[in-house]
Motif scaffolding. Sequence first.
Motif, PDB file in Angstrom:
ATOM      1  N   GLU A  36       0.854  -1.185   0.000  1.00 40.33           N
ATOM      2  CA  GLU A  36       0.000   0.000   0.000  1.00 40.33           C
ATOM      3  C   GLU A  36       0.894   1.241   0.000  1.00 40.33           C
ATOM      4  OE1 GLU A  36      -4.106  -0.579   2.355  1.00 40.33           O
ATOM      5  OE2 GLU A  36      -2.358  -0.328   3.643  1.00 40.33           O
ATOM      6  N   GLU A  95      -8.261  -8.532  11.087  1.00 45.96           N
ATOM      7  CA  GLU A  95      -6.922  -8.207  10.590  1.00 45.96           C
ATOM      8  C   GLU A  95      -6.326  -9.431   9.898  1.00 45.96           C
ATOM      9  OE1 GLU A  95      -2.914  -6.076  12.294  1.00 45.96           O
ATOM     10  OE2 GLU A  95      -3.735  -7.723  13.490  1.00 45.96           O
ATOM     11  N   THR A 179       1.369  -7.270   7.978  1.00 45.39           N
ATOM     12  CA  THR A 179      -0.081  -7.064   7.851  1.00 45.39           C
ATOM     13  C   THR A 179      -0.437  -6.886   6.381  1.00 45.39           C
ATOM     14  OG1 THR A 179       0.177  -4.686   8.283  1.00 45.39           O
ATOM     15  CG2 THR A 179      -0.376  -6.087  10.163  1.00 45.39           C
ATOM     16  N   VAL A 181      -3.772  -6.225   3.487  1.00 40.81           N
ATOM     17  CA  VAL A 181      -5.113  -5.661   3.320  1.00 40.81           C
ATOM     18  C   VAL A 181      -5.674  -6.044   1.956  1.00 40.81           C
ATOM     19  CG1 VAL A 181      -6.433  -3.508   3.200  1.00 40.81           C
ATOM     20  CG2 VAL A 181      -4.572  -3.717   4.839  1.00 40.81           C
ATOM     21  N   HIS A 183      -7.570  -5.367  -1.264  1.00 39.29           N
ATOM     22  CA  HIS A 183      -7.919  -4.225  -2.114  1.00 39.29           C
ATOM     23  C   HIS A 183      -8.823  -4.662  -3.265  1.00 39.29           C
ATOM     24  CE1 HIS A 183      -5.538  -0.748  -0.622  1.00 39.29           C
ATOM     25  NE2 HIS A 183      -4.933  -1.720   0.028  1.00 39.29           N
ATOM     26  N   TRP A 187      -4.367  -8.394  -2.752  1.00 37.92           N
ATOM     27  CA  TRP A 187      -4.018  -8.116  -1.366  1.00 37.92           C
ATOM     28  C   TRP A 187      -2.654  -7.427  -1.348  1.00 37.92           C
ATOM     29  CZ3 TRP A 187      -6.623 -10.105   3.195  1.00 37.92           C
ATOM     30  CH2 TRP A 187      -7.833 -10.734   2.904  1.00 37.92           C
ATOM     31  N   SER A 190       0.438  -3.833   4.151  1.00 29.88           N
ATOM     32  CA  SER A 190       0.164  -2.530   4.775  1.00 29.88           C
ATOM     33  C   SER A 190       1.197  -2.196   5.852  1.00 29.88           C
ATOM     34  CB  SER A 190      -1.238  -2.505   5.380  1.00 29.88           C
ATOM     35  OG  SER A 190      -1.373  -3.506   6.368  1.00 29.88           O
TER      36      SER A 190
END
Length: 195
Positions: A36, A95, A179, A181, A183, A187, A190
């Motif tokens: 990200e 998470e 971690t 995330v 999208h 993925w 992050s």
Amino acid sequence: MTGCGKNNKEAIKNAVDSYFTAMQAGDVQALSAACEEGYSDEMGLVDFEKTLDESFGGDEMGEVFQTEAKDFFKNVVGKVIKEYTLVSAEEKDGEAYAVVNIKQLDFDSIDFSTASEEFALLGQTYALEHMDELLEVMQNEGEAAMQQKLTDALAPQLFDKMEEIVAAAPYVDTTLKVTVVDHGDKWLISGVYEQ
């Protein structure tokens, strides 16, 4: 629901693999694409890049210098992780994350101050050895052109020395929490945090 969770676990693993594979290949573009924008990085890679930008950034150093700096950063990226093992990947409390054991370059042990000192010495030596040539450039094209010629000649030697310093740095064993995330279409990483 169980099938969905399993698919997410695979997606998390794939995102983490993409990140570390890009890093080991020194592929800065693929590494950036795996993350990200503004992701957190406790490994020190983002800070290392900022330090390089502050120390060696700026177009005023010229094209040769910038090319050498980019190549140097790419080579360092490729050396950051000697090996990694994905320990687990899961989703918990909303998470998504993975735990990864790595053998990582110890950025804290890297000191480029000797490279700066050697660069100054190289500059003096080069200027003495090429004085006539440099004076001619200054007379015909000005002082800025002479400085640029000097910088262009010294940049490869400076970054070679810096690569030697990085190559001599030790590796340390670290456990990371990565971690991830969702999208939609992919993925992305992050954050990368030391455990």
